[in-house]
Write a protein that holds these residues in place. Structure first.
Motif, mmCIF file in Angstrom:
data_model
loop_
_atom_site.group_PDB
_atom_site.id
_atom_site.type_symbol
_atom_site.label_atom_id
_atom_site.label_comp_id
_atom_site.label_asym_id
_atom_site.label_seq_id
_atom_site.Cartn_x
_atom_site.Cartn_y
_atom_site.Cartn_z
ATOM 1 N N PRO A 128 5.897 -19.499 53.941
ATOM 2 C CA PRO A 128 4.632 -20.233 53.869
ATOM 3 C C PRO A 128 4.181 -20.500 52.439
ATOM 4 O O PRO A 128 3.600 -21.553 52.149
ATOM 5 N N GLN A 129 4.471 -19.548 51.528
ATOM 6 C CA GLN A 129 4.072 -19.722 50.123
ATOM 7 C C GLN A 129 4.750 -20.908 49.467
ATOM 8 O O GLN A 129 4.264 -21.429 48.457
ATOM 9 N N ALA A 130 5.908 -21.300 50.011
ATOM 10 C CA ALA A 130 6.678 -22.388 49.394
ATOM 11 C C ALA A 130 6.337 -23.757 49.961
ATOM 12 O O ALA A 130 6.936 -24.755 49.551
ATOM 13 N N ALA A 131 5.421 -23.835 50.884
ATOM 14 C CA ALA A 131 5.072 -25.121 51.505
ATOM 15 C C ALA A 131 4.634 -26.120 50.432
ATOM 16 O O ALA A 131 3.790 -25.822 49.589
ATOM 17 N N GLY A 132 5.230 -27.307 50.469
ATOM 18 C CA GLY A 132 4.885 -28.345 49.511
ATOM 19 C C GLY A 132 5.528 -28.186 48.157
ATOM 20 O O GLY A 132 5.264 -28.979 47.242
ATOM 21 N N ARG A 133 6.394 -27.186 47.998
ATOM 22 C CA ARG A 133 7.070 -26.939 46.717
ATOM 23 C C ARG A 133 8.555 -27.235 46.878
ATOM 24 O O ARG A 133 9.160 -26.848 47.878
ATOM 25 N N ASP A 134 9.151 -27.876 45.887
ATOM 26 C CA ASP A 134 10.532 -28.313 46.048
ATOM 27 C C ASP A 134 11.404 -28.081 44.812
ATOM 28 O O ASP A 134 12.428 -28.744 44.633
ATOM 29 N N GLU A 135 11.029 -27.142 43.959
ATOM 30 C CA GLU A 135 11.819 -26.864 42.763
ATOM 31 C C GLU A 135 12.253 -25.404 42.722
ATOM 32 O O GLU A 135 11.494 -24.501 43.106
#
Length: 420
Positions: A128-135
């Motif tokens: 969930p912490q990585a939602a919207g993150r792509d690097e």
């Protein structure tokens, strides 16, 4: 770089003084008693490759011999109920307590480093912490497995790799990480000790930088566990992975360990759903439901035979204490650097490891274009370092099994063989 001259063996007026100094260090070494705990090799006079494959302990040689008759042969399938089912977690807890600064219930022994790394990276990107993150942040000096796995996962997920380029003789700093992390960073993956240079990164500070940016952190501890103190819980680390055949002496291809911080365990979904990580492995149910806690990060049947040898080494490390292990590691690498400066630098070699002991792990790398040809000559004569391209001779010093005199002998032989 000046080529090493082929001038033949030359007189060494300081040889006796170096031998006396090494003997004094061995005599004063509080961990010297551990050297005899390892199986000797008749044709090896100096083994400086413990950071690639540790020596077997005598206790492990006996344990392996007994296992076939006393455990496997005698107990047969009953062994799973009596010990083996829990061994990935009980041994994980022992590794965590002795070497990782990890409380119980967070460390497990399972697959190879590559497979556990893949599992944890995939789990982190789906968190969930990585939602919207792509690097994903990584460094160009990291071990090939780490880079290759991350390249593949990034391709699968459409993620972008953000590269850090550390210096040849150094490693990744908090300042470098701060320059590349941001609101798109999902995960930072770095090695605590650089496999080539031996640089020790400031894991606590880097973890804090990543967390301030909202990212998760995964540390590769392959060149740390058992040689350099680690404090995963105190540093607030999210995830970690490490092998057991280097400073934990588990033997060739022994299974790796993984660490997942307690509060993340029931949040993360690992991607390789196997029966041993299910909520009820022996019910053989129609669908997969993950087990609670660290067991959910297991997949297939654990490699019980592969877990035998490391148990004895973990006990030795716990007996010695990581502070004492680290003190000897520093002393061994300090002696190695003195001898390299004395014997190899005048021949054109260059130190490619940190000179600051706080930033140096338990190996020293020395560069020279002649070393690739020198290595097989050393091996033939019982001196065993290893080689890392393009031109690095790596002196790996396993604190519990390596004597100071081995460092002296190896350094002298390196200079003698390289000068011919």
């Amino acid at each position: 770089m000046t080529a090493i001259p082929r001038t033949g063996t030359h007189p060494d007026p300081d040889a006796a003084a170096r031998a006396a100094r090494a003997a004094e260090l061995d005599a004063a070494d509080p961990l010297a008693r551990f050297v005899d705990a390892f199986v000797p090799s008749d044709d090896v006079i100096a083994y400086l490759d413990g950071n690639s494959l540790g020596r077997p302990t005598r206790a492990s040689a006996e344990r392996l011999a007994r296992f076939a008759t006393e455990r496997w042969g005698a107990r047969l399938i009953r062994g799973w109920d009596e010990e083996w089912y829990e061994l990935p977690l009980t041994l994980g807890d022992r590794i965590g307590a002795a070497t990782l600064g990890a409380a119980a219930g967070q460390t497990f022994v399972a697959d190879s480093t590559t497979v556990i790394l893949y599992k944890l990276v995939r789990a982190a990107l789906a968190a969930p912490q990585a939602a919207g993150r792509d690097e994903i942040v990584l460094d160009s000096g990291n071990f090939p497995t780490d880079r290759y796995v991350l390249e593949g996962v990034a391709r699968e997920h459409g993620a972008t790799l953000r590269w850090i380029d550390p210096p040849h003789d150094g490693g990744v700093t908090p300042e470098q990480v701060a320059e590349v992390v941001g609101e798109r960073t999902a995960l930072v993956v770095l090695s605590h000790v650089a496999y080539r240079s031996g640089y020790v990164s400031d894991a606590e500070a880097i973890t804090r930088v990543a967390h301030d940016a909202g990212a998760l952190v995964l540390w590769d501890l392959c060149h740390s566990a058992g040689a350099v103190p680690v404090a995963l819980d105190a540093w607030g680390v999210d995830l970690a992975v490490g092998c057991t055949y280097k400073y934990l002496n588990g033997g060739p291809g022994a299974p790796a360990f993984g660490y997942v911080r307690a509060d993340l365990q029931d949040v993360l979904t690992q991607p390789i759903q196997g029966w041993m990580g299910s909520a009820a492995p022996f019910e053989m149910g129609p669908g997969y439901a993950p087990h609670a806690g660290a067991r959910r990060f297991l997949s297939g049947t654990p490699a019980i035979v592969g877990m035998l040898a490391m148990q004895d080494m973990v006990e030795l490390v716990a007996d010695a204490g990581m502070d004492a292990v680290r003190a000897k590691s520093v002393a061994l690498t300090e002696l190695a650097l003195e001898l390299v400066d004395d014997l190899l630098v005048p021949l054109g070699a260059r130190v490619a490891s940190p000179r600051d002991p706080d930033r140096r792990g338990s190996h020293v790398t020395v560069d020279h274009d002649a070393f690739e040809a020198t290595l097989p000559l050393l091996w033939e004569r019982g001196v065993i370092p290893d080689f890392r391209r393009p031109n690095g001779l790596r002196l790996g010093l396993s604190p519990l099994s390596t004597s100071f005199d081995e460092v002296r002998v190896a350094s002298r032989r390196c200079a003698t063989r390289s000068s011919r």
